[in-house]
Scaffold this active site. Structure first.
Site, PDB file in Angstrom:
ATOM      1  N   LYS A 166     -11.123   0.881  -3.288  1.00 46.29           N
ATOM      2  CA  LYS A 166     -10.443   1.105  -4.483  1.00 46.29           C
ATOM      3  C   LYS A 166     -11.294   1.483  -5.681  1.00 46.29           C
ATOM      4  O   LYS A 166     -12.504   0.741  -5.885  1.00 46.29           O
ATOM      5  CB  LYS A 166      -9.492   0.122  -4.770  1.00 46.29           C
ATOM      6  CG  LYS A 166      -8.535   0.085  -5.845  1.00 46.29           C
ATOM      7  CD  LYS A 166      -7.630  -1.195  -5.790  1.00 46.29           C
ATOM      8  CE  LYS A 166      -6.571  -1.148  -7.056  1.00 46.29           C
ATOM      9  NZ  LYS A 166      -5.873  -2.417  -7.288  1.00 46.29           N
ATOM     10  N   SER A 247      -1.131  -1.498  -6.800  1.00 49.36           N
ATOM     11  CA  SER A 247      -1.543  -0.422  -7.197  1.00 49.36           C
ATOM     12  C   SER A 247      -2.681   0.161  -6.283  1.00 49.36           C
ATOM     13  O   SER A 247      -3.381   1.050  -6.567  1.00 49.36           O
ATOM     14  CB  SER A 247      -2.516  -1.018  -8.596  1.00 49.36           C
ATOM     15  OG  SER A 247      -3.339  -2.078  -8.081  1.00 49.36           O
ATOM     16  N   SER A 271      -0.604  -6.058  -5.598  1.00 50.77           N
ATOM     17  CA  SER A 271      -1.059  -4.827  -5.546  1.00 50.77           C
ATOM     18  C   SER A 271      -1.755  -4.386  -4.028  1.00 50.77           C
ATOM     19  O   SER A 271      -2.186  -3.281  -3.752  1.00 50.77           O
ATOM     20  CB  SER A 271      -1.959  -4.500  -6.467  1.00 50.77           C
ATOM     21  OG  SER A 271      -1.581  -4.558  -7.972  1.00 50.77           O
TER      22      SER A 271
END
Length: 548
Positions: A166, A247, A271
């Site tokens: 990420k 996310s 997330s």
């Protein structure tokens, strides 16, 4: 521009000119921005606000930069070799891939090139691009080739496995942007602690994944998976039809689309669980503190944690083990990659939410767990009081983001505080914050003393623990089973681990996940429970558009 990046760009130019050229790969389409008005208008009436897009393509990044970083690393690799290797790599677990390499069916370098080729093939195609990738490691093929030459005693199965991070996790050779224009040039000197751990076992960082900008702490009610740097991440099971969750959107999408062996996400509250379940992936939000937060763009030092996202349970435990630090409360030796094999779930007591009983997939999962021997106890806990939760996140981010920018950010990053970010965004709001920045405004408007923030942390922790402990103690439960990220907020407040596993698909084809929540440091137990469920239910299937 850093000296390292300048040297690399010169290297790219020379190498492309002398050997591997764009013309060698006509199947990769040079990216030309297109008129997306019709696609956006088609989503304007979607029931979910999360699917009402203002932008799909990034107005900041040039997708050809990804292509130009990939092509020089494909020297000696062809479309024919990609097709030849595809049945050996698509949807295969780490153990199978390692066996194939041991049998000389392909090398670590070819495995890496296969993923690079696949990313270039899909992400350069206007009709199939998922906007899942922000950047590619320019040296990953070379790093894989070195691993081929070392022939070491492979002490960990993550050795040679290409993994996507990420883009809020620091790593060398790539900027760490959190999807934000303010961090566009944030080329950090050192890897995050979890990345150092992965690399110490021979894991390869393939690239950085798109995400909900600032880990979903920027705008309110905006689409999941959107960032100014990466554009709008799309769900491969239904591009523009299904929410990606957030996310860690790009991390989960990359796993679902077979862009890497595995990915790493981060979670504050949902997330990892949300995008993993939305992409039919396995996602672990571990107990806070097992995995280091060092070198990760934060929301809340109180609640943040990285975690692995994979296609199956065994791979998940492998990556989790490789990410673990000796500094954590559980040492790597106590985070084994081998999931304990249990024959059945006899004696295991699981709490199932009465409120979710109308979900047919959840009910099917309960039936499967009963068949495996689990005792299912229906629970209907009192709602948790979340008062102060937003203030906790805002208060923590105000403090923790400033610490990150001071300790880790590149000298080229001019922002120093959350307020600086807000001012920076206002200079070009159309490009930088098309959905606004309500959450950053909330940070600036917050008026809390340090003592008040401590009180909120304590209150929420106790409320979260109480929410789970009452039914767990009353019914002597080993874990509670939920859906997707439905109870991620309570698990976040309690600092309890949660593991989501593919549970099936709705009649429209949208994935759902069965989520196991248990007490801190019980990851090994839920891995065992979930692995039995995974083997019995066999629910995961790849998105059809991305099978080739």
């Amino acid at each position: 521009m850093s000296t390292t990046k300048l040297i690399y760009l010169v290297f790219i130019s020379v190498l492309c000119f002398s050997s591997c050229k764009k013309e060698d790969y006509p199947e990769f389409q040079t990216w030309v921005p297109y008129d997306e008005t019709g696609l956006i208008e088609a989503n304007a009436d979607k029931e979910s606000q999360r699917l009402r897009y203002k932008l799909i393509q990034s107005k900041v990044s040039d997708r050809n930069d990804i292509l130009n970083t990939i092509i020089p690393q494909l020297e000696g690799f062809s479309k024919e070799r990609y097709l030849e290797l595809s049945p050996l790599i698509i949807d295969q677990d780490i153990e199978t891939l390692q066996n194939h390499i041991s049998e000389d069916l392909f090398s670590y370098k070819e495995l890496t090139q296969w993923y690079l080729y696949r990313i270039a093939q899909f992400e350069s195609n206007r009709d199939l691009a998922l906007n899942a990738i922000i950047s590619i490691n320019p040296f990953v093929a070379e790093q894989a080739e070195k691993l081929d030459a070392e022939t070491p005693s492979k002490t960990h199965p993550v050795y040679g496995m290409p993994i996507i991070l990420k883009d809020n996790i620091n790593t060398q050779n790539m900027a760490t942007t959190a999807g934000a224009v303010a961090l566009l040039n944030n080329e950090t000197e050192n890897d995050a602690e979890i990345v150092k751990n992965l690399k110490s076992f021979g894991g390869l960082v393939l690239g950085k994944a798109n995400l909900s900008e600032w880990a979903n702490f920027l705008c309110a009610g905006c689409p999941n998976g959107y960032s100014a740097i990466g554009g709008q991440t799309l769900n491969p099971y239904g591009p523009r039809e299904f929410d990606t969750g957030g996310s860690s959107s790009g991390s989960a999408v990359a796993v679902a689309a077979n862009y890497a062996v595995a990915a790493v996400g981060s979670e504050t509250s949902g997330s990892i669980l949300s995008p993993s379940s939305q992409q039919s992936a396995v996602g672990l939000k571990p107990t806070i503190g097992i995995l280091s937060q060092d070198g990760i763009v934060p929301i809340s030092g109180t609640l943040d944690t990285p975690g692995p996202i994979t296609k199956n349970l065994q791979d998940n435990s492998i990556v989790f083990s490789a990410m673990a630090s000796a500094k954590s409360k559980i040492s790597p030796s106590k985070v084994p990659w081998e999931i304990e094999i249990i024959k059945n779930l006899k004696g295991v007591r699981l709490g199932a939410y009465k409120a979710y009983s109308q979900d047919s997939l959840y009910q099917n999962a309960i039936d499967d767990l009963k068949t495996l021997g689990a005792e299912i106890i229906e629970i209907d806990p009192e709602p948790m009081d979340f008062e102060g939760f937003t203030e906790l996140l805002s208060g923590d981010m105000k403090i923790d983001l400033e610490k990150y920018l001071t300790l880790y950010a590149s000298d080229e990053v001019e922002i120093k505080t959350a307020y600086d970010v807000m001012k920076f965004n206002l200079k070009d709001s159309t490009v930088r914050i098309p959905y606004g920045q309500a959450r950053f405004e909330g940070i600036e408007d917050l008026d809390l003393t340090e003592d008040e923030l401590v009180d909120i942390r304590t209150k929420l922790l106790l409320a979260g623990i109480d929410y789970f402990e009452k039914p767990m103690q009353t019914h002597n439960l080993d874990a509670i089973i939920s859906i997707n990220n439905y109870n991620a907020g309570q698990a976040a407040a309690a600092k309890y681990p949660a593991l989501t596993v593919p549970m099936g698909y709705t009649s429209e084809g949208e994935p759902e996940g069965l989520t196991f929540i248990t007490k801190p440091y019980q990851e090994s137990d839920v891995y065992s429970y979930a692995k039995l469920y995974e083997a019995a239910s066999k629910q995961r299937k790849s998105p059809e558009l991305y099978l080739n």
